[in-house]
Design an enzyme around this catalytic site. Sequence first.
Site, PDB file in Angstrom:
ATOM      1  N   GLY A   5     -15.127   3.604   3.599  1.00 51.36           N
ATOM      2  CA  GLY A   5     -14.166   4.480   3.408  1.00 51.36           C
ATOM      3  C   GLY A   5     -13.394   3.935   2.215  1.00 51.36           C
ATOM      4  O   GLY A   5     -12.271   3.821   1.615  1.00 51.36           O
ATOM      5  N   HIS A  60     -10.378  -5.194  -3.137  1.00 48.82           N
ATOM      6  CA  HIS A  60      -8.593  -5.461  -2.666  1.00 48.82           C
ATOM      7  C   HIS A  60      -8.918  -5.826  -1.199  1.00 48.82           C
ATOM      8  O   HIS A  60      -9.797  -5.191  -0.436  1.00 48.82           O
ATOM      9  CB  HIS A  60      -8.019  -3.929  -2.750  1.00 48.82           C
ATOM     10  CG  HIS A  60      -8.538  -2.824  -2.299  1.00 48.82           C
ATOM     11  ND1 HIS A  60      -9.243  -2.238  -3.043  1.00 48.82           N
ATOM     12  CD2 HIS A  60      -8.404  -2.143  -1.296  1.00 48.82           C
ATOM     13  CE1 HIS A  60      -9.880  -0.980  -2.362  1.00 48.82           C
ATOM     14  NE2 HIS A  60      -9.310  -1.092  -1.292  1.00 48.82           N
ATOM     15  N   LEU A  61      -8.307  -6.663  -0.879  1.00 47.25           N
ATOM     16  CA  LEU A  61      -8.198  -7.300   0.785  1.00 47.25           C
ATOM     17  C   LEU A  61      -6.871  -6.431   1.253  1.00 47.25           C
ATOM     18  O   LEU A  61      -5.586  -6.677   0.569  1.00 47.25           O
ATOM     19  CB  LEU A  61      -7.868  -8.816   0.434  1.00 47.25           C
ATOM     20  CG  LEU A  61      -8.082  -9.601   1.660  1.00 47.25           C
ATOM     21  CD1 LEU A  61      -9.402  -9.470   2.248  1.00 47.25           C
ATOM     22  CD2 LEU A  61      -7.825 -11.092   1.334  1.00 47.25           C
ATOM     23  N   HIS A  62      -7.066  -5.768   2.180  1.00 51.86           N
ATOM     24  CA  HIS A  62      -6.217  -5.133   3.092  1.00 51.86           C
ATOM     25  C   HIS A  62      -5.559  -6.401   3.742  1.00 51.86           C
ATOM     26  O   HIS A  62      -6.087  -6.635   4.675  1.00 51.86           O
ATOM     27  CB  HIS A  62      -6.751  -4.087   3.793  1.00 51.86           C
ATOM     28  CG  HIS A  62      -6.873  -2.724   3.213  1.00 51.86           C
ATOM     29  ND1 HIS A  62      -6.332  -1.574   2.922  1.00 51.86           N
ATOM     30  CD2 HIS A  62      -8.141  -2.210   2.587  1.00 51.86           C
ATOM     31  CE1 HIS A  62      -6.950  -0.730   2.175  1.00 51.86           C
ATOM     32  NE2 HIS A  62      -7.852  -1.177   2.050  1.00 51.86           N
ATOM     33  N   ASP A  90       0.825  -1.171  -0.107  1.00 51.36           N
ATOM     34  CA  ASP A  90       0.060   0.134  -0.068  1.00 51.36           C
ATOM     35  C   ASP A  90       0.849   1.257   0.157  1.00 51.36           C
ATOM     36  O   ASP A  90       1.848   1.460   0.680  1.00 51.36           O
ATOM     37  CB  ASP A  90      -0.875  -0.003   1.172  1.00 51.36           C
ATOM     38  CG  ASP A  90      -2.099   1.029   1.034  1.00 51.36           C
ATOM     39  OD1 ASP A  90      -3.197   0.613   1.257  1.00 51.36           O
ATOM     40  OD2 ASP A  90      -1.737   2.096   1.129  1.00 51.36           O
TER      41      ASP A  90
END
Length: 114
Positions: free
Chosen positions: A93, A100-102, A30
């Site tokens: 947010g 997407h997987l954080h 990120d």
Amino acid sequence: MNDCLFCRISAKKNPADIIYEDSDAVAFIDINPQAPVHVLIIPKKHISTALEITPEDNALVGHLFQVAVKIAAEKGIDKQGFRLVINTNSAAGQTVFHIHLHLLGGRQMHWPPG
Ligand code: 5GP
Ligand code: ZN
């Protein structure tokens, strides 16, 4: 989707620090990390939000989790613990409309999240 940031990263049209790739998924660091480990795992297939996931995507979405866990182990944060997050639409947010997987870890996480 040429106008989608994460499709562009997946297609190598935009730069990113890619740490994992296979035929269906890409993972990269990120750009604005919220923890010592903050990786985004995305499908190469464009899916805008979790609301657009269909039954035919079930294996693909499961694969994203498998990739995330593999990266967590490689980063050495699997035993201490980590968090997997998918923000969906504005109140959560979500700012990039390609799912997407954080993967967040490397520090103590708090609950509830903000
Ligand atoms: P969301 O808020 O949609 O759940 O998460 C989007 C994430 O993408 C944010 O954590 C943000 O820092 C990250 N991000 C936005 N633009 C870029 C970019 O160009 N490159 C990378 N590597 N991450 C990005
Ligand atoms: Zn996309």
